[in-house]
Design a protein around this motif. Sequence first.
Motif, short mmCIF file in Angstrom:
data_model
loop_
_atom_site.label_atom_id
_atom_site.label_comp_id
_atom_site.label_asym_id
_atom_site.label_seq_id
_atom_site.Cartn_x
_atom_site.Cartn_y
_atom_site.Cartn_z
N LEU A 186 48.18 37.61 28.93
CA LEU A 186 47.05 38.31 28.32
C LEU A 186 46.01 38.76 29.35
CD1 LEU A 186 46.50 36.02 25.19
CD2 LEU A 186 47.31 38.38 25.17
N GLY A 187 46.25 38.44 30.61
CA GLY A 187 45.29 38.80 31.66
C GLY A 187 44.04 37.96 31.63
N LEU A 188 44.15 36.72 31.08
CA LEU A 188 42.99 35.84 30.95
C LEU A 188 43.00 34.77 32.03
CD1 LEU A 188 43.02 35.35 27.08
CD2 LEU A 188 41.43 36.77 28.40
N VAL A 189 41.82 34.48 32.54
CA VAL A 189 41.64 33.40 33.52
C VAL A 189 40.99 32.22 32.81
CG1 VAL A 189 40.52 32.72 35.68
CG2 VAL A 189 41.41 35.05 35.41
N TYR A 190 41.59 31.07 32.95
CA TYR A 190 41.08 29.83 32.32
C TYR A 190 40.25 29.02 33.31
CZ TYR A 190 41.24 25.38 29.76
OH TYR A 190 40.92 24.21 29.12
N SER A 191 40.75 28.87 34.51
CA SER A 191 40.06 28.24 35.65
C SER A 191 39.91 26.73 35.53
CB SER A 191 38.68 28.87 35.87
OG SER A 191 38.00 28.21 36.93
N ASP A 192 39.69 26.22 34.31
CA ASP A 192 39.29 24.83 34.16
C ASP A 192 40.47 23.90 33.89
OD1 ASP A 192 37.34 22.95 34.32
OD2 ASP A 192 36.60 23.19 32.29
N TRP A 193 41.63 24.17 34.50
CA TRP A 193 42.76 23.27 34.37
C TRP A 193 42.40 21.94 35.02
CZ3 TRP A 193 46.41 24.93 31.22
CH2 TRP A 193 46.63 26.30 31.07
N ALA A 221 33.60 32.90 37.02
CA ALA A 221 33.00 31.97 37.97
C ALA A 221 33.91 30.76 38.14
CB ALA A 221 31.62 31.53 37.47
N ASP A 222 34.09 30.36 39.39
CA ASP A 222 34.99 29.24 39.68
C ASP A 222 34.33 27.94 39.26
OD1 ASP A 222 37.10 27.77 40.59
OD2 ASP A 222 36.65 27.99 42.71
N PRO A 235 34.60 28.70 48.44
CA PRO A 235 33.46 28.38 47.58
C PRO A 235 32.55 29.60 47.41
CG PRO A 235 33.81 26.65 49.21
CD PRO A 235 34.72 27.78 49.59
N GLY A 236 32.09 29.79 46.19
CA GLY A 236 31.20 30.92 45.91
C GLY A 236 31.91 32.17 45.45
N THR A 237 33.25 32.20 45.53
CA THR A 237 33.99 33.36 45.04
C THR A 237 34.52 33.07 43.65
OG1 THR A 237 36.04 32.58 46.07
CG2 THR A 237 34.65 34.04 47.38
N ASP A 238 34.93 34.14 42.96
CA ASP A 238 35.40 33.99 41.59
C ASP A 238 36.81 33.40 41.55
OD1 ASP A 238 33.11 34.98 40.39
OD2 ASP A 238 33.80 37.06 40.48
N ALA A 239 37.10 32.73 40.45
CA ALA A 239 38.46 32.29 40.17
C ALA A 239 39.22 33.45 39.54
CB ALA A 239 38.45 31.09 39.23
N ASP A 240 40.52 33.52 39.83
CA ASP A 240 41.36 34.56 39.26
C ASP A 240 42.71 33.98 38.89
OD1 ASP A 240 42.61 34.19 41.70
OD2 ASP A 240 41.90 36.06 42.58
N GLU A 241 43.69 34.84 38.63
CA GLU A 241 45.00 34.34 38.20
C GLU A 241 45.66 33.48 39.28
OE1 GLU A 241 48.26 37.32 38.14
OE2 GLU A 241 46.70 38.75 38.76
N TYR A 242 45.35 33.74 40.55
CA TYR A 242 45.97 32.96 41.62
C TYR A 242 45.34 31.57 41.73
CZ TYR A 242 47.58 37.66 42.60
OH TYR A 242 48.12 38.91 42.47
N THR A 243 44.04 31.48 41.41
CA THR A 243 43.40 30.16 41.31
C THR A 243 44.04 29.36 40.18
OG1 THR A 243 41.35 31.31 41.90
CG2 THR A 243 41.17 28.99 41.29
#
Length: 382
Positions: A186-193, A221-222, A235-243
């Motif tokens: 869906l192109g969504l970033v969750y980040s908080d795994w 935001a990461d 640090p300070g960069t956004d989270a994305d699908e690779y994160t």
Amino acid sequence: MTESPTVDGADDSVGDDNRPAADPRGWALPRTVSVGELGPLDDPISEHNGQAIAVRPLKNHPGWLAKLYRPDQHPEDADRLDLLISAPGTLPEADRALLYTGTCWPAARIHAPGNPAVGCVIPKAPEQYRSELRRGEFSERRFVEIDWLAKSDESIRGVGLPPPGFAGRLAACRRLTELAAILESLGLVYSDWSFSNAFWSPDQRSVYLIDVDGCQPKKMADLHQPNWADPLTPPGTDADEYTDRYRIGLLVAKCLTGRRDAHAFHTVAGSAWQNQPAVSEVLLDMLLATDRERRPSAAQLSQALNSGPYLRPAPPPTRTALPPLPALPTQRPAPKPPAGSHKPVPKPGPTPPKPPEPGPHAGWILVVVIAVILLFVIAANH
């Protein structure tokens, strides 16, 4: 899992109409509702947790919750929530059913005058994710966080839960990665795994993902969590699908091995680990690839966990070395007592004199004395 369009491709007008959502979870509520339309709210079951000021059950609708946000939310949150609410409609039926049964996916946006994103309506986690946990003489029925899968079977048995074994761990991780693959499609970033955002059912061998209403398209935001930092996301960069790929790989590695530290990496890297070579290769590329954009996708990990192949690209991603194992605890010397705390040691008294030892001629003198006595006895008899 079938490929599906991302939420970016959804019709923007979907979030504006108020038709009942195609939601099989038992309540055909509109996509947007006012606080008053929800009816009375019960006492909070959670407060001041992340972006929410409170999570409150709906008295007139058992099994549903109102997640109320802090008033400082971004103005675009209303549009983002509408995209999330409509996203399941873009999925194949099997994926849509899995998303609804495996997550607390938002069903409606709550609005109020002057605030289009007061919060959202979400389902309560199913009761199957609660278990009785024993701790010494006490026990408590509560939701079981996936944290427990990152512990040994002995530790799990120690609190009264059935130990999962490798088969149970594998089944739970399959469901986890299937959900991750749907979010990625869906192109969504969750980040908080992390350990705190999913529940585990030992009996059903399944997981339930929470806090999914925070997902954002493409990047966000990461969210820093101790021991979950992506080494290739500065640090300070956004989270994305690779994160997300790194963190879902780390979560699966810990849950599959029952280890929390670098031992999880080393266990996964073991030769023919659990007869799962494809799983091992995917996880190592997710965790150790030097190029973050060459990390395998969640769908590739899901395929490997379901006994499918992993076709590494050519040339294969280069990997960093395995992290060092934690040092064994060293035995600390006994602490010295503080100054002035020594008890006075008594001085030794005078040593008593030793009795004199017999000289070297003492034995002969005794023999002579005995001989003289014998002569007197013989003479007296004559």
